[in-house]
Design an enzyme around this catalytic site. Structure first.
Site, PDB file in Angstrom:
ATOM      1  CB  SER A 134      33.241  -6.693  55.820  1.00  0.00           C
ATOM      2  OG  SER A 134      31.932  -6.832  56.323  1.00  0.00           O
ATOM      3  CE1 TYR A 147      34.223 -11.951  55.977  1.00  0.00           C
ATOM      4  CE2 TYR A 147      32.556 -10.563  57.006  1.00  0.00           C
ATOM      5  CZ  TYR A 147      33.375 -10.859  55.927  1.00  0.00           C
ATOM      6  OH  TYR A 147      33.356 -10.056  54.813  1.00  0.00           O
TER       7      TYR A 147
END
Length: 275
Positions: A134, A147
């Site tokens: 990501s 995250y």
């Protein structure tokens, strides 16, 4: 044509990557926690698709999926570590259980998949590992720090793996998507810790609100994203990192600029510690 092994293939970017690989004539060993979800995602049962139940937190299931894939297709050429989910919450607000569950999937699930698939790639002296990270694993933000940390870990794993596997003829790339119009911001793909500490309303609150309001409005097209991912495997020279989306490029460029400015500003202090 090659054989792909894709985790988290029943929805989101994983499903689109599977669909695009099949469209180009590849075969795909598609895994999900329940193979029934794969059959629902691909009701036409396309040629070349092998749907297998495999939870990335269960090494024995991954080993069985690899065995089934090799029995069906004889080899594995591309491994896509896509399974994962998001977590929202300020660092202090996030429970130990939530953090450990996240890392079990996003980090240790990748390690489990690599241990299951790499012996085949090493024996072949060929292949390509694609880790779906990501942009948050390169430049994270308040409220999504855990995250981001799981994807930062994946960055480190990928960098090292790149050096370890290159002498064996195996390529390694980490994909850094920005926001894509998948179900990632829905309850099926993201978990939200309660906003339990009022002091974090100013720092983490705006990100919480933006994520909740942005579901389905992300700028990235998952079909185009999947095409870009498959394109990387066909390139003569594959990158170590590939950003997907203008928002991802912008965030990476902003962090690189910040790191350069701070490096220059504090260079004398940094170098003053040398013997």
């Amino acid at each position: 044509m090659g054989v792909w092994f894709v985790t988290g293939a029943s929805r989101g970017l994983g499903a689109e990557i599977t669909r695009e690989a099949l469209r180009r004539g590849h075969s795909v060993i598609a895994t999900a926690r329940d193979a029934a979800a794969l059959l629902k995602a691909f009701p036409e049962k396309p040629d070349g698709l092998l749907a297998v139940t495999a939870d990335v937190t269960a090494p024995e299931q991954l080993a069985a999926a690899v065995e089934a894939g090799l029995a069906e297709f004889g080899r594995i050429d591309v491994v896509v570590n896509n399974a994962g989910y998001g977590l929202v919450g300020a660092i202090e607000e996030t429970s130990d259980r939530a953090a450990r569950d996240l890392f079990d999937v996003n980090v240790f699930g990748v390690l489990n998949t690599l241990r299951a698939t790499l012996p085949t790639l090493r024996a072949q002296r060929s292949g390509h590992v694609l880790n779906i990270g990501s942009v948050g694993g390169f430049a994270t933000a308040p409220a999504v720090g855990l995250y981001g940390a799981s994807k930062f870990a994946l960055e480190g794993i990928t960098e090292a793996l790149h050096g370890e596997l290159a002498p064996l003829g195996i390529r390694v790339t980490i994909i850094e998507p920005g926001g894509f119009r998948t179900d990632f911001l829905s309850g099926s793909s993201i978990r939200v810790e309660p906003a339990a500490i009022a002091d974090y309303a100013a720092g983490a609150g705006p990100v919480r609100e933006a994520l909740a309001a942005n579901d389905g409005l992300q700028p990235g097209d998952p079909v185009k994203g999947a095409k870009a991912v498959v394109d990387v495997t066909e390139a003569a020279v594959a990158p170590l990192r590939l950003q997907l989306g203008a928002d991802a490029v912008e965030r990476v460029e902003a962090k690189l600029d910040l790191v350069r400015r701070e490096l220059d500003q504090w260079r004398r202090t940094s170098l003053s510690t040398a013997i």
